[in-house]
Design a protein around this motif. Structure first.
Motif, short mmCIF file in Angstrom:
data_model
loop_
_atom_site.label_atom_id
_atom_site.label_comp_id
_atom_site.label_asym_id
_atom_site.label_seq_id
_atom_site.Cartn_x
_atom_site.Cartn_y
_atom_site.Cartn_z
N ASP A 178 -0.47 -11.10 4.92
CA ASP A 178 -0.79 -10.24 4.39
C ASP A 178 0.05 -9.06 3.50
O ASP A 178 0.36 -8.26 3.04
CB ASP A 178 -1.78 -8.82 5.26
N THR A 179 1.51 -8.02 4.56
CA THR A 179 2.69 -7.78 4.06
C THR A 179 3.08 -8.22 3.19
O THR A 179 4.00 -7.01 2.53
CB THR A 179 3.45 -7.40 5.11
N LYS A 180 3.25 -8.80 2.76
CA LYS A 180 4.37 -9.28 2.23
C LYS A 180 3.47 -10.46 0.68
O LYS A 180 4.17 -9.58 -0.30
CB LYS A 180 4.38 -11.10 2.07
N LYS A 182 1.57 -7.47 -0.71
CA LYS A 182 1.51 -6.08 -0.73
C LYS A 182 2.58 -5.89 -1.60
O LYS A 182 2.70 -4.99 -2.48
CB LYS A 182 0.79 -4.98 0.40
N VAL A 183 4.00 -6.33 -1.13
CA VAL A 183 4.40 -5.93 -1.43
C VAL A 183 5.26 -6.42 -2.51
O VAL A 183 5.91 -5.76 -3.20
CB VAL A 183 6.44 -6.40 -0.38
N ALA A 206 9.13 -8.12 4.35
CA ALA A 206 7.68 -8.13 4.84
C ALA A 206 7.81 -8.29 6.25
O ALA A 206 7.26 -7.84 6.85
CB ALA A 206 7.21 -9.67 4.46
N ALA A 209 9.52 -4.68 7.26
CA ALA A 209 7.67 -3.60 7.63
C ALA A 209 6.63 -4.30 8.33
O ALA A 209 6.85 -3.18 8.71
CB ALA A 209 7.24 -3.81 6.09
N PHE A 210 6.93 -5.78 8.78
CA PHE A 210 5.49 -6.08 9.37
C PHE A 210 6.09 -5.76 11.28
O PHE A 210 5.38 -5.39 12.39
CB PHE A 210 5.42 -7.58 9.26
N THR A 215 8.30 1.73 6.66
CA THR A 215 7.40 1.98 5.74
C THR A 215 8.14 1.59 4.49
O THR A 215 8.14 3.69 3.64
CB THR A 215 6.93 2.99 6.42
#
Length: 421
Positions: A178-180, A182-183, A206, A209-210, A215
């Motif tokens: 999910d993080t990847k 969005k990036v 990612a 961030a994850f 942030t």
């Protein structure tokens, strides 16, 4: 889909299946057909595409089977691009790689990587220990795993799969994915791109961030937009971007199945489409959204079946995506379409006024024996008095235009010029 993209309308091979098409007649072989040329990048590409801060496109551009073949030299390696559309994507990805590398040099990123390495998260450890293997398998691997689980989350939360602190490994992988996504969307690139260098850089950011708690502000990231993902010819890019950002591959599959069934595909045909590895989750969604935008056009199922049965490579999938996009553009802006049918393994549109419409994503089209035979086939199979429109995304040669217009075809090109001048 070599039966669709390569043997098609203007290729030097066959349009209809090879075993059914006759060889050129002696009279045919004496005609002055065109040789497909080697184009020059400096003559056909916009300046910003030809050269950039991080790349340069090589001058020699061979063209065959409807695709211009580009080689891109960059600070991050040499990239090949099969077709105008892929060239745009690769250049956008190169710019994204540069941005990601800039971020990886920041103190915030470095601190997050250290924190991620110490975090008691099984998924993070797996990602850190095998980044290339994970990024190569994560998007499709997760989708396949979820599919095997019946598109559900059955079994999550079992004792052997999680603990009170860590959560399940699958949950962690879903969170990382999910993080990847969005990036990637923030950068305007495809989260499921086949570009291994891009995937490696996305993976690192990612992870930071994850698992590392960084942030990074996505407001500072964008270098592209919806066009970078690959929808440049219709108005559905916003829908695609939103779907890719918010939905996992499994959620996309559920939504896309609903759309396929709504367009007349059977359950079996939908499964065949999803089982075709040429289509990434992005290509699946883009193709389906483009077909869905053909409001009121009958027999879209015919194109779905062709895409499922004959696609075998990423360029095949791009051909389907962009051809469906071009159909949608024509339907909305130029000539309302009534239905889709098939000639051999190729989708043909019939307009509401009876015009036979050949719409396709094609970079450079020349006058070849196959072009002549295909034009003849259409006219033989068409109704008496039918009109014909050939509409392509790229460029037709002057000779091809002359020959088709002499046979009462209307020709429109450069409908989606992309990187071309």
């Amino acid at each position: 889909m070599n039966k669709i993209i390569f043997p098609l309308f203007f290729a030097v091979t066959n349009l209809v299946p090879a075993q059914t098409e006759p060889a050129p007649s002696p009279a045919e072989t004496t005609k002055a057909y065109e040789e497909l040329p080697e184009l020059k990048a400096s003559e056909i590409l916009r300046d910003d595409i030809l050269n950039g801060s991080y790349h340069k496109v090589r001058e020699e551009v061979p063209t065959y089977s409807g695709a211009n073949r580009f080689t891109i030299d960059s600070q991050f390696g040499v990239f090949d691009a099969e077709g105008n559309e892929m060239l745009l994507r690769r250049i956008n990805e190169i710019n994204a790689i540069a941005k990601l590398k800039d971020i990886s040099r920041t103190d915030e990123y470095k601190a997050a990587v250290v924190k991620a390495a110490k975090a008691p998260v099984a998924a993070a450890k797996r990602i850190a220990s095998d980044p290339l293997g994970t990024i190569a398998s994560a998007p499709k691997g997760i989708m396949k795993f979820m599919s095997r689980a019946g598109e559900s989350v059955k079994g999550l939360g079992k004792k052997q799969d999680s603990d009170a602190y860590e959560g399940s490994q699958l949950e962690q992988l879903i969170g990382f994915s999910d993080t990847k996504r969005k990036v990637a969307i923030g950068l305007g690139v495809d989260p499921y791109s086949s570009n291994a260098v891009l995937q490696h850089e996305l993976n690192g950011i990612a992870q930071a961030a994850f698992a590392g708690g960084a942030t990074f502000s996505l407001a500072t990231l964008p270098v592209g937009g919806g066009a970078g993902i690959g929808l440049t010819t219709t108005g559905v890019s916003n829908s695609l971007e939103e779907a890719l950002r918010e939905k996992s591959p499994t959620d996309l599959k559920i939504l896309n199945r609903k759309y396929l069934l709504g367009m007349g595909a059977s359950e079996k045909e939908a499964e065949r489409f999803f089982a075709n590895g040429a289509f990434s989750p992005t290509a699946q969604t883009a193709f389906i959204l483009n077909l869905k935008s053909l409001d009121g056009v009958a027999n879209r199922r015919a194109f779905i079946k062709l895409a499922s049965d004959t696609s075998s490579t990423e360029p095949d999938a791009i051909f389907c995506v962009e051809t469906a996009a071009l159909m949608s553009k024509l339907h909305k802006d130029k000539i309302p379409l009534a239905r889709i049918t098939a000639v051999g393994d190729f989708p043909i549109c019939i307009a509401k006024d009876g015009t036979v419409v050949v719409a396709l994503q094609w970079d450079y089209a020349a006058w070849t024996p196959t072009a002549e035979r295909f034009a003849h086939t259409l006219q033989v199979q068409g109704k008496t008095g039918s009109s014909y429109l050939v509409a392509i995304s790229g460029v037709v040669s002057p000779r091809l235009r002359q020959e088709l217009e002499a046979r009462h075809f209307r020709v429109e090109d450069r409908l989606s010029p992309g990187p071309l001048k």
